[in-house]
Design an enzyme around this catalytic site. Structure first.
Site, PDB file in Angstrom:
ATOM      1  N   ASP A   1      46.980  64.812  35.959  1.00 48.00           N
ATOM      2  CA  ASP A   1      46.688  66.065  36.650  1.00 48.00           C
ATOM      3  C   ASP A   1      47.768  67.135  36.071  1.00 48.00           C
ATOM      4  OD1 ASP A   1      45.393  67.747  38.136  1.00 48.00           O
ATOM      5  OD2 ASP A   1      46.695  67.369  39.899  1.00 48.00           O
TER       6      ASP A   1
ATOM      7  N   LYS B   1      42.885  65.628  33.522  1.00 48.07           N
ATOM      8  CA  LYS B   1      42.716  67.138  33.685  1.00 48.07           C
ATOM      9  C   LYS B   1      43.575  68.133  32.872  1.00 48.07           C
ATOM     10  CE  LYS B   1      41.446  66.746  38.530  1.00 48.07           C
ATOM     11  NZ  LYS B   1      41.997  67.148  39.998  1.00 48.07           N
TER      12      LYS B   1
ATOM     13  N   GLY C   1      46.013  54.360  43.192  1.00 42.33           N
ATOM     14  CA  GLY C   1      45.040  54.780  42.262  1.00 42.33           C
ATOM     15  C   GLY C   1      44.545  54.188  41.040  1.00 42.33           C
TER      16      GLY C   1
ATOM     17  N   ASP D   1      41.218  58.344  45.765  1.00 43.20           N
ATOM     18  CA  ASP D   1      40.992  58.361  47.068  1.00 43.20           C
ATOM     19  C   ASP D   1      41.167  59.983  47.561  1.00 43.20           C
ATOM     20  OD1 ASP D   1      43.977  58.609  46.709  1.00 43.20           O
ATOM     21  OD2 ASP D   1      43.857  58.443  48.877  1.00 43.20           O
TER      22      ASP D   1
ATOM     23  N   PHE E   1      38.631  68.291  42.103  1.00 42.51           N
ATOM     24  CA  PHE E   1      39.088  67.083  43.051  1.00 42.51           C
ATOM     25  C   PHE E   1      37.889  65.849  43.191  1.00 42.51           C
ATOM     26  CE2 PHE E   1      40.430  64.283  46.244  1.00 42.51           C
ATOM     27  CZ  PHE E   1      41.792  64.179  45.960  1.00 42.51           C
ATOM     28  N   VAL E   2      38.365  64.887  42.441  1.00 44.92           N
ATOM     29  CA  VAL E   2      37.666  63.704  42.376  1.00 44.92           C
ATOM     30  C   VAL E   2      37.886  62.693  42.959  1.00 44.92           C
ATOM     31  CG1 VAL E   2      36.602  64.602  39.988  1.00 44.92           C
ATOM     32  CG2 VAL E   2      38.527  63.036  40.086  1.00 44.92           C
TER      33      VAL E   2
ATOM     34  N   ASP F   1      45.732  56.553  36.870  1.00 44.97           N
ATOM     35  CA  ASP F   1      44.240  56.886  37.156  1.00 44.97           C
ATOM     36  C   ASP F   1      44.227  58.356  36.648  1.00 44.97           C
ATOM     37  OD1 ASP F   1      45.963  58.328  39.199  1.00 44.97           O
ATOM     38  OD2 ASP F   1      44.812  57.924  40.802  1.00 44.97           O
TER      39      ASP F   1
ATOM     40  N   ARG G   1      37.966  54.859  47.428  1.00 47.49           N
ATOM     41  CA  ARG G   1      38.431  54.044  46.382  1.00 47.49           C
ATOM     42  C   ARG G   1      37.470  53.136  45.715  1.00 47.49           C
ATOM     43  NH1 ARG G   1      44.031  55.377  45.682  1.00 47.49           N
ATOM     44  NH2 ARG G   1      45.119  55.558  47.657  1.00 47.49           N
TER      45      ARG G   1
END
Ligand code: 5GP
Ligand code: MG
Length: 185
Positions: free
Chosen positions: A105, A133, A46, A161, A154-155, A102, A167
């Site tokens: 979370d 986040k 990511g 991805d 969710f991005v 990336d 991506r």
């Protein structure tokens, strides 16, 4: 033209690119004149897009290393216990290490990688994430540098991805709900 599978764009390519310059500047100021070289460890897959853009604005000399951590697979829910797959090529003992991911979370991935790298006794250990986040955090992990703080959605795009796709998008967005109910074929 935005990708037809996206519901909305959260961050445009322009917004991302200008924020990366700011983050790189903060990192440069931190290491400037104090360290000769850093080892930048990026978390595959990511973080590769963010890392590729970020390092071209870093003025501190660096060596690049990669680590792979077990991922979501085809779901949007994190595994509770991320596993590190493979080993680092660098010896990080007494080196200045910067971990790049990336998105922060739950924080489980960074916490795991951070403690494994810290156990190898680097001279310093810092973290940088493209996205944060904070609402989803399951521990008190905080990155030293973060590009953007985003809500609990969710991005995809800019390296992130869904089931291996999206991506390559130069912007960040959310998917249409219909995409999650389709098979990946
Ligand atoms: P954590 O261990 O902090 O819960 O999750 C970190 C990893 O989960 C990230 O490196 C990323 O691969 C994945 N992840 C977390 N949130 C998202 C998201 O909104 N979109 C995508 N595509 N991946 C995410
Ligand atoms: Mg990841």
């Amino acid at each position: 033209m935005i990708n037809a599978d996206l519901e909305k764009v959260i961050l445009s390519a322009e917004e991302i690119n200008s924020r990366i310059l700011e983050v790189a500047d903060e990192i440069n100021r931190h290491y400037h004149h104090t360290v000769r070289e850093i080892i930048l460890i990026t978390l595959l897959d990511g973080a590769i897009v963010f890392t590729a853009d970020l390092i071209r604005h870093l003025s501190v000399p660096l060596r690049l290393d990669c680590i792979r951590v077990s991922s979501y697979g085809n779901s949007t829910n994190p595994e509770t216990a991320p596993r590190i797959l493979g080993t680092l090529k660098s010896d990080v003992e007494d080196k200045h290490v910067l971990l790049v991911d990336d998105i922060l979370d739950t924080g489980n991935t960074m916490q795991k990688v951070f403690s494994e790298v810290a156990a190898k006794k680097p001279a310093s250990l810092k973290t940088c994430v493209f996205l944060d986040k904070p609402d989803r955090r399951q521990n008190n992990f905080q990155a030293d540098w973060s590009g953007f703080s985003i809500p609990d959605e969710f991005v995809v795009g800019y390296g992130l991805d869904y089931a291996g796709r999206y991506r390559e998008l130069p912007y960040l967005g959310t998917l249409k709900p219909s995409i999650y109910s389709q098979s990946s074929s």
